[in-house]
Enzyme design. Sequence first.
Site, short mmCIF file in Angstrom:
data_model
loop_
_atom_site.label_atom_id
_atom_site.label_comp_id
_atom_site.label_asym_id
_atom_site.label_seq_id
_atom_site.Cartn_x
_atom_site.Cartn_y
_atom_site.Cartn_z
N GLN A 122 -5.12 -1.76 -5.33
CA GLN A 122 -5.05 -1.64 -3.87
C GLN A 122 -3.70 -1.08 -3.43
OE1 GLN A 122 -4.95 -5.19 -0.96
NE2 GLN A 122 -6.97 -4.28 -0.79
N HIS A 155 -1.50 -0.95 -0.37
CA HIS A 155 -1.36 -1.57 0.95
C HIS A 155 -0.96 -0.47 1.93
CE1 HIS A 155 -0.24 -4.17 4.23
NE2 HIS A 155 -0.66 -5.23 3.55
N LEU A 179 6.86 -4.74 1.64
CA LEU A 179 5.61 -4.98 2.36
C LEU A 179 5.83 -5.29 3.84
CD1 LEU A 179 2.52 -5.51 2.21
CD2 LEU A 179 3.06 -7.87 1.65
N ARG A 215 -9.87 -5.50 -2.24
CA ARG A 215 -9.68 -6.86 -1.72
C ARG A 215 -9.43 -6.85 -0.23
NH1 ARG A 215 -5.35 -9.78 -0.32
NH2 ARG A 215 -3.73 -8.53 -1.32
#
Length: 589
Positions: free
Chosen positions: A241, A243, A253, A399
């Site tokens: 994944q 982000h 993040l 996810r």
Amino acid sequence: MTLPVRTFDAIVVGAGGSGLRAALELSRAGLRVAVLTKVFPTRSHTVAAQGGVAAPLANSGEDNWHWHMYDTVKGSDYLGDQDAIEYMCRRAVEVVVELEHMGMPFDRLENGKIYQRPFGGHTQDYGSAKMAMRACAAADRTGHAMLHTLYQQNVHANTQFFVEWMALDLIRDADGDVLGVTALEMETGEAVVFHAKATLLATGGAGRIFAASTNAFINTGDGLGMAARAGIPLQDMEFWQFHPTGVHGAGVLITEGVRGEGGYLLNKNGERFMERYAPNAKDLASRDVVSRAMTTEIKEGRGCGPDADHVMLKLDHLGAEVINQRLPGIREIAIKFANADPIRESIPVVPTVHYQMGGVPANYLGEVVAPAQGDPEAVVRGLYAAGECSCVSVHGANRLGTNSLLDLLVFGKSSGEQMVKAIRESPVAHKPLPKDAADRSQARLARLDAARSGERVAELSSDLRRTMQAHCGVFRFPELLSEGVEKMKALAARAERSFIDDKSKVFNTARIEALELDNLVETAMSTAVSAEARKESRGAQSRSDFAERDDANWLKHSLWYKAGNRLDYKPVHLKPLSVDSFEPKVRTY
């Protein structure tokens, strides 16, 4: 065998959320537990989780586990195992309330109930345009609060921690049962055998195989490398994944919670471009959808900045009060890493590797499974896996945000419960260790100690990360994938000639990095080979030459084996435990 042996009922490798939740279950049952961790438990990578943990508490709007299950199956692009997804969604409320009773400092609504915010891909009424308020949050530091809560409970339960120890290899006997691990104490440089009736891998993700990652430097795929070297396949490793919102240039993040609170993305024209790609969910579409949209905007020349290589995340319209109360850590990160105060200006963001959907294959009881004697789900006795290093598979090809903290709580607990049951039912105290229990680890250490020249670890690691970033990114192209596989084969051969100048024993971080490199190589190789072989686009795998999902040929889990660098496949569990199956359909937001 010359190594000292320490004996326990159970060993947990990793002290993040899933490791601590499992250890708590084991310690509370009165078992002798050893938790091995490379860093102090509250420094494990779960501490970096920001946005929340999913649970259909219905505190801020209608919700139930059926809707959550539908969203998770759809989010997984139908590659998720529906029995495991049902199990996770049904236990969500239980594990979150349990955590609250342990003292987790969740944010509160005015009526005293746990505060919940919307998150990407979480909807009401089976995918309606109305977003569900499902993410239970402690401001934007949910993982931090969770990790400290679980650590405190483990201290109270007398769990034994081995801090700054690195697990090296699994020990398997002639029957294929796992009897523990070999591990290295960083302080002394001494290797030890940990002998146990049950061993849990809870080593987290391996995002450090990419150059741009939200992952900590400790996330080197140690559990994956240990499993692969022990002959256990790695499942669905092509699915990584990205982000959507990592700080441009730093990779740190920025939680999806920013968009959950009302933030949105802009291109260089000041346009809210997500309305074009996901007219209903917009900025709260699934992560793979948003990442591809951002990458497309940049590729088509609508990126921001002098190099047109990022987009902007706007949240100044939320006001100082909301930002300081709900997103204080994000403001701090933006000021520190982007030199932008979000109260007044937008944050430059770019898709960044964040989470591995694949891992060590396990069932929803946490038992590791590997094909044997015609059974694709044969249990590897004595071995369990939970959290990001496992592939249960509840996330499938993609996810949903906040399902990772839920995953580690539910399967950390279920693997702990299963280990307690197996240990109590075991007719023997401990199976005898095989004579060659430590041979593989001793050979790896001896090779490093003997090598006087060869390939430098830092250069190898850097080349590996650059290769994966260039050849296995958000969009995947056939010629780049084929090249990537060949480059990874060359890197794996070079890694066998790695050497370190420093041969000392005490706190030799060079030796640790060399041992971690072995795990990075297994992880990166399994990713490149699996991605090149999967001839379809599904979830996080987006191929230019096979733009559509192909359920007829590819609705199956991939299994990569280190021996022979080969692939095998097994069916997806399309049958839930108690409800009707969700049939695959076109995935739109």
